[in-house]
Design an enzyme around this catalytic site. Structure first.
Site, PDB file in Angstrom:
ATOM      1  N   TYR A   1      38.292  16.261  22.965  1.00 13.95           N
ATOM      2  CA  TYR A   1      37.047  17.181  23.151  1.00 13.95           C
ATOM      3  C   TYR A   1      36.245  16.525  24.169  1.00 13.95           C
ATOM      4  O   TYR A   1      35.687  15.879  24.365  1.00 13.95           O
ATOM      5  CB  TYR A   1      36.420  17.459  22.101  1.00 13.95           C
TER       6      TYR A   1
ATOM      7  N   ASN B   1      28.756  15.313  22.727  1.00 12.89           N
ATOM      8  CA  ASN B   1      27.525  15.822  23.446  1.00 12.89           C
ATOM      9  C   ASN B   1      26.570  16.576  22.861  1.00 12.89           C
ATOM     10  O   ASN B   1      25.578  16.962  23.330  1.00 12.89           O
ATOM     11  CB  ASN B   1      28.294  17.134  24.427  1.00 12.89           C
TER      12      ASN B   1
ATOM     13  N   ARG C   1      33.294  -2.187  20.690  1.00 16.13           N
ATOM     14  CA  ARG C   1      34.172  -2.003  19.492  1.00 16.13           C
ATOM     15  C   ARG C   1      33.993  -3.513  18.784  1.00 16.13           C
ATOM     16  O   ARG C   1      33.638  -4.352  19.203  1.00 16.13           O
ATOM     17  CB  ARG C   1      35.672  -1.789  19.782  1.00 16.13           C
TER      18      ARG C   1
ATOM     19  N   LEU D   1      34.200  64.928  27.096  1.00 13.30           N
ATOM     20  CA  LEU D   1      33.921  65.302  25.388  1.00 13.30           C
ATOM     21  C   LEU D   1      34.208  63.881  24.569  1.00 13.30           C
ATOM     22  O   LEU D   1      35.220  63.602  24.515  1.00 13.30           O
ATOM     23  CB  LEU D   1      34.693  66.536  24.797  1.00 13.30           C
ATOM     24  N   ALA D   2      33.261  63.622  23.902  1.00 13.58           N
ATOM     25  CA  ALA D   2      33.136  62.359  23.160  1.00 13.58           C
ATOM     26  C   ALA D   2      32.150  62.663  22.064  1.00 13.58           C
ATOM     27  O   ALA D   2      31.420  61.538  21.761  1.00 13.58           O
ATOM     28  CB  ALA D   2      32.794  61.113  23.967  1.00 13.58           C
TER      29      ALA D   2
ATOM     30  N   ARG E   1      37.131  26.607  26.801  1.00 12.00           N
ATOM     31  CA  ARG E   1      36.079  27.654  26.815  1.00 12.00           C
ATOM     32  C   ARG E   1      35.193  27.832  27.914  1.00 12.00           C
ATOM     33  O   ARG E   1      35.638  27.128  28.957  1.00 12.00           O
ATOM     34  CB  ARG E   1      35.409  26.929  25.635  1.00 12.00           C
TER      35      ARG E   1
ATOM     36  N   ARG F   1      39.536  60.264  10.868  1.00  9.67           N
ATOM     37  CA  ARG F   1      40.837  59.602  10.562  1.00  9.67           C
ATOM     38  C   ARG F   1      40.897  58.484  11.238  1.00  9.67           C
ATOM     39  O   ARG F   1      42.053  57.522  10.796  1.00  9.67           O
ATOM     40  CB  ARG F   1      42.155  60.499  11.268  1.00  9.67           C
TER      41      ARG F   1
ATOM     42  N   GLU G   1      44.266  78.781  18.258  1.00  8.56           N
ATOM     43  CA  GLU G   1      44.406  77.610  17.507  1.00  8.56           C
ATOM     44  C   GLU G   1      45.177  77.775  16.352  1.00  8.56           C
ATOM     45  O   GLU G   1      45.665  78.689  15.778  1.00  8.56           O
ATOM     46  CB  GLU G   1      43.138  77.387  17.010  1.00  8.56           C
TER      47      GLU G   1
ATOM     48  N   ASP H   1      39.212  61.194  23.975  1.00  5.95           N
ATOM     49  CA  ASP H   1      40.014  60.419  23.169  1.00  5.95           C
ATOM     50  C   ASP H   1      41.531  60.308  23.549  1.00  5.95           C
ATOM     51  O   ASP H   1      42.274  60.248  22.938  1.00  5.95           O
ATOM     52  CB  ASP H   1      39.826  60.884  21.599  1.00  5.95           C
TER      53      ASP H   1
END
Ligand code: UD1
Ligand code: CA
Length: 453
Positions: A365, A385, A439, A8-9, A332, A15, A154, A102
């Protein structure tokens, strides 16, 4: 005839105060409803139906791989939610488990126990019951003078003497499917909430002369329903303890298991040490003898054996045997550290291979780059890059030595065994074994300081 389940969903979960449907909220990276579906699958349930309603466009993608989706457009009560699934079970007369989407802490063992108890006793229904610290709000199990379950009342319909009962309905059941759908036709909505209560099925089956049983939950914690953010945190704490206990029993050290969060699909080998503030999520795996943490978050990352991962964030990365990371490394997607490679302090690596024994120790990097074996990248060196429109590749050959503060403007290839002078901006390829310098030459004016006044 096999075992089936209805999850059951459809409820709103007001709340939670959220834009997201309740069952989509996550415990350790996995949605509430997925925990329930997985427990049912693990218990050997063959056919699953998920009842969706509120914000269903967000729930359906979570369930459709495992369950048939049935829409309950209007939430008219738990009996109505089960009734809308009737078509899916026409001709089915095995055990039908009803679960709440739930309640993520339910275990496969408990679901199996419900099914076993029903089948051994040929009962119409077995309900999982519990004795919560505060029974307010739950349905109460009303037993007759012989101790048999008579019905469920209930909270809102309970007389004071009924409300005083401490045995409560957990909301988990195993039904005889045929008896269930026969009884559902007779459930009315003449109650305090004007809803069709699934709990009324118990009294109807009993009046029909069928056995109606209660199975007390071995651990009331399994029945915790998530209705609020506080209960979401509570469920996470229980699951965290369960998962950590399993890994510790399998030979993983945690200095403080309260400060380690591990997702359900993470694999950890023996003699791994997890230091405080570690989150291991998704399909992460950690090989033998590796030390992870403190302050580390790894998602979908594969770590080999004997690695040291200190203050690191890694997503979709591969860290091979003996490699080291951090403190303060960011790997990453597509970052790949080969054996004994190093990504040191304040180093970010994306979509790049760092070859065997190669080192990127400080403030760098590295993106879209292939680094060969035995390469040293000096402090502060960066692969440029991105030209603002496109990404370009950098290739650095085996044994190259890149001096500190080098900018490698991609696309560019730095030959094997070449040396790049510190502070260079490298815009053209450097040949194998060459010295590359890019340089400004240093100049000197003698006596400058004295000539200024
Ligand atoms: C229900 C039980 C109660 C039990 C408690 C345990 C009933 C009438 N009562 O009460 O005895 O102690 O669970 O937590 O069953 N749902 C739908 N469609 C609907 C109504 C509900 O899908 O029309 C779903 C909800 O989203 C939820 C579950 O069914 O996942 C339970 O419904 P809820 O309204 O929370 O029932 P409770 O009042 O908690
Ligand atoms: Ca509820």
């Amino acid at each position: 005839m096999g075992t089936a389940a209805i999850v059951l969903a459809a409820g709103a979960g007001t709340r939670m105060k959220s834009k997201k449907p309740k069952v989509a909220h996550e415990v350790l990276g996995k949605p509430l409803v997925s925990w329930v579906l997985d427990a049912a699958k693990q218990a050997g349930v063959e056919q699953m139906v998920a009842v969706v309603g509120h914000m269903r466009e967000q729930v359906i993608p979570l369930v459709e791989a495992d369950a048939q989706v049935v829409v309950q457009a209007e939430q008219r009560g738990t009996a109505h939610a089960v009734l809308v699934c009737a078509e899916s079970f026409s001709g089915f007369d095995g055990s039908l488990v009803v679960l709440s989407g739930d309640c993520p802490l339910i275990t496969a063992e408990t679901i199996s126990a419900l099914v076993r108890t029903r089948e051994e006793n040929d009962a119409a229904v077995v309900v999982l019951t519990m004795q919560p610290e505060n029974p307010f709000g739950y349905g109460r199990i009303i037993r007759d003078e012989t101790g048999q379950v008579a019905r469920i009342v209930e909270q809102k319909d309970a007389k004071p003497e009924e409300a005083a009962v401490t045995e409560c309905n957990s909301g988990f059941y195993c039904f005889d499917a045929k008896a269930l759908f026969e009884a559902l036709g007779r459930v009315g909505s003449d109650n305090a909430q004007g809803e069709f209560y699934l709990t009324d099925v118990l009294a109807i089956c009993r009046e029909a002369g069928r056995a109606v049983l209660a199975l007390p939950a071995a651990d009331a914690g399994e029945c915790l329903g998530v209705n609020s953010r506080a209960q979401l945190a509570e469920a996470t704490k229980v699951m965290q303890r369960r998962i950590n206990a399993r890994h510790m029993a399998a030979g993983v050290t945690m200095i403080d298991p309260d400060l380690v969060w591990i997702g359900p699909d993470v694999a950890i080998e023996q003699d791994v040490e997890l230091l405080p503030n570690v989150m291991l999520m998704g399909a992460t795996s950690i090989g033998e003898d590796s030390v992870v943490g403190p302050n580390t978050r790894l998602t979908d990352t594969r770590v080999g054996c004997g690695c040291v991962i200190d203050e690191t964030v890694a997503v979709e990365a591969v860290i091979e045997d003996g490699a080291t990371c951090g403190p303060r490394a960011y790997l990453r997607p597509g970052a790949h550290l080969c054996e004994r490679a190093k990504a040191g302090t304040h180093v970010e690596i994306k979509k790049s291979v760092v070859g065997k024994g190669s080192k990127v120790p400080h403030l760098s990097y590295i993106g879209d780059t292939t680094i060969g074996e035995g390469v040293n990248i000096g402090a502060g060196s960066i692969t440029c890059n991105y030209d603002g429109k496109n990404k370009h590749k950098t290739v650095i050959g085996d044994g190259a030595f890149v001096g500190s503060d080098t900018m490698m403007v991609a696309p560019v290839t730095i030959g094997a065994r070449s040396v790049i002078g510190a502070g260079s901006v490298i815009t053209r390829d450097v040949s194998e074994g060459a010295l590359g310098l890019g340089r400004a030459r240093q100049t000197e004016i003698e006596g400058w300081a004295d000539s200024r006044d």
